[in-house]
Scaffold this motif. Structure first.
Motif, PDB file in Angstrom:
ATOM      1  N   LEU A 147       7.812  -2.740  42.839  1.00 45.98           N
ATOM      2  CA  LEU A 147       8.361  -3.750  41.952  1.00 45.98           C
ATOM      3  C   LEU A 147       7.746  -3.724  40.553  1.00 45.98           C
ATOM      4  N   THR A 148       6.557  -3.155  40.425  1.00 45.00           N
ATOM      5  CA  THR A 148       5.858  -3.187  39.135  1.00 45.00           C
ATOM      6  C   THR A 148       6.684  -2.602  37.990  1.00 45.00           C
ATOM      7  N   PRO A 149       7.232  -1.385  38.111  1.00 48.23           N
ATOM      8  CA  PRO A 149       8.031  -0.869  36.992  1.00 48.23           C
ATOM      9  C   PRO A 149       9.304  -1.674  36.745  1.00 48.23           C
ATOM     10  N   VAL A 150       9.846  -2.263  37.780  1.00 48.13           N
ATOM     11  CA  VAL A 150      11.045  -3.099  37.623  1.00 48.13           C
ATOM     12  C   VAL A 150      10.709  -4.335  36.789  1.00 48.13           C
ATOM     13  N   ILE A 151       9.605  -4.973  37.117  1.00 48.52           N
ATOM     14  CA  ILE A 151       9.199  -6.171  36.381  1.00 48.52           C
ATOM     15  C   ILE A 151       8.789  -5.817  34.960  1.00 48.52           C
ATOM     16  N   GLU A 152       8.150  -4.678  34.780  1.00 52.43           N
ATOM     17  CA  GLU A 152       7.805  -4.235  33.428  1.00 52.43           C
ATOM     18  C   GLU A 152       9.062  -4.057  32.576  1.00 52.43           C
ATOM     19  N   LEU A 177      12.575 -14.283  33.586  1.00 47.52           N
ATOM     20  CA  LEU A 177      11.865 -13.223  34.308  1.00 47.52           C
ATOM     21  C   LEU A 177      11.909 -13.423  35.826  1.00 47.52           C
ATOM     22  N   PRO A 178      11.651 -14.628  36.354  1.00 48.44           N
ATOM     23  CA  PRO A 178      11.725 -14.784  37.824  1.00 48.44           C
ATOM     24  C   PRO A 178      13.108 -14.524  38.395  1.00 48.44           C
ATOM     25  N   ILE A 179      14.164 -15.002  37.747  1.00 49.24           N
ATOM     26  CA  ILE A 179      15.506 -14.780  38.298  1.00 49.24           C
ATOM     27  C   ILE A 179      15.898 -13.309  38.163  1.00 49.24           C
ATOM     28  N   SER A 180      15.445 -12.643  37.104  1.00 55.00           N
ATOM     29  CA  SER A 180      15.708 -11.210  36.977  1.00 55.00           C
ATOM     30  C   SER A 180      15.004 -10.434  38.078  1.00 55.00           C
ATOM     31  N   THR A 181      13.766 -10.834  38.385  1.00 52.73           N
ATOM     32  CA  THR A 181      12.982 -10.138  39.408  1.00 52.73           C
ATOM     33  C   THR A 181      13.559 -10.351  40.793  1.00 52.73           C
ATOM     34  N   ILE A 182      13.713 -11.615  41.185  1.00 48.12           N
ATOM     35  CA  ILE A 182      14.187 -11.890  42.539  1.00 48.12           C
ATOM     36  C   ILE A 182      15.653 -11.497  42.677  1.00 48.12           C
ATOM     37  N   GLY A 183      16.397 -11.599  41.565  1.00 41.89           N
ATOM     38  CA  GLY A 183      17.800 -11.214  41.597  1.00 41.89           C
ATOM     39  C   GLY A 183      17.991  -9.736  41.869  1.00 41.89           C
ATOM     40  N   SER A 184      17.203  -8.904  41.195  1.00 46.79           N
ATOM     41  CA  SER A 184      17.316  -7.459  41.421  1.00 46.79           C
ATOM     42  C   SER A 184      16.807  -7.080  42.801  1.00 46.79           C
ATOM     43  N   TRP A 185      15.829  -7.786  43.304  1.00 43.28           N
ATOM     44  CA  TRP A 185      15.248  -7.510  44.625  1.00 43.28           C
ATOM     45  C   TRP A 185      16.240  -7.841  45.738  1.00 43.28           C
ATOM     46  N   LEU A 186      16.943  -8.988  45.589  1.00 41.72           N
ATOM     47  CA  LEU A 186      17.899  -9.416  46.611  1.00 41.72           C
ATOM     48  C   LEU A 186      19.304  -8.866  46.378  1.00 41.72           C
ATOM     49  N   GLY A 187      19.567  -8.421  45.150  1.00 47.94           N
ATOM     50  CA  GLY A 187      20.899  -7.936  44.833  1.00 47.94           C
ATOM     51  C   GLY A 187      21.820  -9.009  44.307  1.00 47.94           C
ATOM     52  N   VAL A 188      21.271 -10.010  43.591  1.00 52.63           N
ATOM     53  CA  VAL A 188      22.083 -11.046  42.963  1.00 52.63           C
ATOM     54  C   VAL A 188      22.567 -10.518  41.613  1.00 52.63           C
ATOM     55  N   PRO A 189      23.869 -10.458  41.373  1.00 54.75           N
ATOM     56  CA  PRO A 189      24.379  -9.934  40.102  1.00 54.75           C
ATOM     57  C   PRO A 189      23.858 -10.730  38.904  1.00 54.75           C
ATOM     58  N   ALA A 190      23.572 -10.030  37.813  1.00 50.87           N
ATOM     59  CA  ALA A 190      23.035 -10.681  36.620  1.00 50.87           C
ATOM     60  C   ALA A 190      23.970 -11.764  36.102  1.00 50.87           C
ATOM     61  N   ALA A 191      25.276 -11.571  36.265  1.00 50.84           N
ATOM     62  CA  ALA A 191      26.243 -12.564  35.784  1.00 50.84           C
ATOM     63  C   ALA A 191      26.106 -13.897  36.513  1.00 50.84           C
ATOM     64  N   ASP A 192      25.501 -13.884  37.708  1.00 52.68           N
ATOM     65  CA  ASP A 192      25.342 -15.112  38.496  1.00 52.68           C
ATOM     66  C   ASP A 192      24.009 -15.817  38.233  1.00 52.68           C
ATOM     67  N   HIS A 193      23.132 -15.197  37.478  1.00 53.85           N
ATOM     68  CA  HIS A 193      21.803 -15.781  37.271  1.00 53.85           C
ATOM     69  C   HIS A 193      21.838 -17.186  36.663  1.00 53.85           C
ATOM     70  N   ASP A 205      18.400  -2.525  50.633  1.00 52.52           N
ATOM     71  CA  ASP A 205      17.746  -3.688  50.035  1.00 52.52           C
ATOM     72  C   ASP A 205      17.149  -4.558  51.129  1.00 52.52           C
ATOM     73  N   ILE A 206      16.386  -5.562  50.695  1.00 58.25           N
ATOM     74  CA  ILE A 206      15.647  -6.406  51.635  1.00 58.25           C
ATOM     75  C   ILE A 206      16.587  -7.233  52.505  1.00 58.25           C
ATOM     76  N   LEU A 207      17.691  -7.751  51.934  1.00 56.45           N
ATOM     77  CA  LEU A 207      18.614  -8.575  52.714  1.00 56.45           C
ATOM     78  C   LEU A 207      19.265  -7.763  53.827  1.00 56.45           C
ATOM     79  N   THR A 208      19.641  -6.523  53.545  1.00 63.48           N
ATOM     80  CA  THR A 208      20.203  -5.660  54.588  1.00 63.48           C
ATOM     81  C   THR A 208      19.205  -5.466  55.726  1.00 63.48           C
ATOM     82  N   GLY A 209      17.936  -5.324  55.379  1.00 63.76           N
ATOM     83  CA  GLY A 209      16.898  -5.203  56.401  1.00 63.76           C
ATOM     84  C   GLY A 209      16.791  -6.447  57.257  1.00 63.76           C
ATOM     85  N   TRP A 210      16.879  -7.630  56.639  1.00 64.04           N
ATOM     86  CA  TRP A 210      16.851  -8.880  57.412  1.00 64.04           C
ATOM     87  C   TRP A 210      18.063  -8.965  58.338  1.00 64.04           C
TER      88      TRP A 210
END
Length: 376
Positions: free
Chosen positions: A85-90, A119-135, A186-191
């Motif tokens: 996640l580090t380069p993604v957050i950077e 920054l938090p919604i961009s991070t968790i959004g990309s991790w879970l797969g939430v589209p940027a338009a929905d942020h 992605d993480i949700l698919t794993g769950w």
């Protein structure tokens, strides 16, 4: 007034560091789950839609259900995940600071709406797969939902929270449905794979998946956004502190932890007594609520010398992420976001200053900075 102080309602405030730690880690103290709520005399409060919905999430569960759901998540933000996640957050941080730089060309900019909340919604959004338009939609309904988690929410606040809760359910239920139809890496698919293997009833599995996804999102946004705003406000609050930290970057992690100690994003957490007990010499009856005051615990002079001074060199301890089985799942992620943003801010904006003091929402439990003007 003491480590345990009677509240104006049928509950107690817990203020001392050691006593708060005892409640957070002790097996005699439970989350206020459905079983406890059903024994209460205030159906309007505990039967409210938003309250009932949050009681289904991880933070309000007790063993064995809590144990089962927590294990299904694994160590969400272990070392390998943080490294990925580090380069993604950077990248997200750099993009948001580009936006900030552009706004600062014309004078003052609101740091909260431009950076802290994004920054938090961009991070968790990309991790879970939430589209940027929905942020923006997710941010709005999250801000409104947390009213149900206040100590004494009003009828209008519960109504606002109920409407937001409906939107959250609709959004994340559909998100689980779409991801099930089109799995990804992605993480949700794993769950989904985990709960499909564990739970034979598809509707039950999807309900659990909705709750987990919704809870992780809510828990990641309000708290981290407030941490980022408070961090910038506190570090710019004393002349020379910002410049000193630029010259001494080895203290950046300590600075983040001092912000967490000094002004925790969540001020209050509630537990209930599993049985008649005594806490710091005060008899507490079974089912009584105790409100753990994180801010008070973090400012306990018996634990932290000169606690009301903001000192990034102290390397002290705090309870901001809780303790015991409910220790914050996202602690490592919050620290990573704060550290990454601070490194880039110090490098890119050496003359940054606060020009309009932070404005806080009228809340007791979840702190929220709604605006803070900065300039260069």
């Amino acid at each position: 007034m003491g480590d345990v102080v009677r509240a104006p309602w049928d509950a107690y405030f817990v203020t001392g560091f050691d006593t708060c730690s005892e409640v957070l880690r002790g097996r005699n103290w439970l989350a206020p789950d459905f079983a406890w709520q059903e024994r209460q005399d205030d159906p309007e409060r505990w039967g409210a839609v938003a309250t009932q919905e949050m009681t289904k999430t991880l933070s309000r569960l007790n063993a064995p259900e809590h144990t089962c759901q927590r294990r299904s998540l694994g160590n969400l933000f272990d070392r390998s995940t943080i490294q990925r996640l580090t380069p993604v957050i950077e990248e997200h941080s750099a993009r948001l600071l580009d936006d900030l730089a552009e706004k600062l060309r014309w004078g003052e900019a609101d740091f909260v709406s431009t950076v802290s909340e994004q920054l938090p919604i961009s991070t968790i959004g990309s991790w879970l797969g939430v589209p940027a338009a929905d942020h923006p939609h997710i941010l709005e309904i999250t801000h409104n939902q947390v009213y149900a988690q206040e100590l004494l929410p009003t009828k209008s606040e519960l109504a606002t929270s109920a409407e937001a809760t409906g939107h959250l359910r609709a959004y994340f239920t559909e998100m689980v449905r779409q991801r099930r139809a089109k799995p990804g890496n992605d993480i949700l698919t794993g769950w989904i794979h985990h709960w499909d293997a564990r739970e034979p009833d598809r509707e039950t599995a999807d309900e659990i998946l909705y709750r987990l996804t919704m809870f992780v999102t809510i828990a990641s946004l309000e708290t981290t956004a407030t941490l980022l705003s408070a961090m910038v406000g506190l570090l710019l609050g004393e002349p020379g502190r910002w410049a000193w930290l630029r010259e001494n970057p080895g203290h950046i992690d300590a600075a983040v932890d001092e912000v967490l100690r000094y002004d925790p994003p969540i001020q209050i957490n509630t537990r209930v007594a599993a049985e008649d007990t005594v806490l710091a010499g005060v008899p507490i009856a079974k089912d009584s609520m105790v409100h753990v005051l994180y801010g008070a615990a973090n400012h306990d002079p018996r634990r932290t010398e000169n606690p009301d001074a903001f000192d990034i060199e102290r390397r002290g301890t705090h309870l901001t992420f809780g303790g015991g089985v409910h220790y914050c799942l996202g602690a490592a992620l919050a620290r990573l976001e704060a550290r990454t943003l601070l490194i880039q801010l110090l490098e890119r904006f050496p003359t940054l200053r606060v020009t309009t003091p932070p404005v806080y929402a009228s809340r007791l439990v979840f702190r929220r900075v709604t605006s803070m003007g900065v300039s260069i």
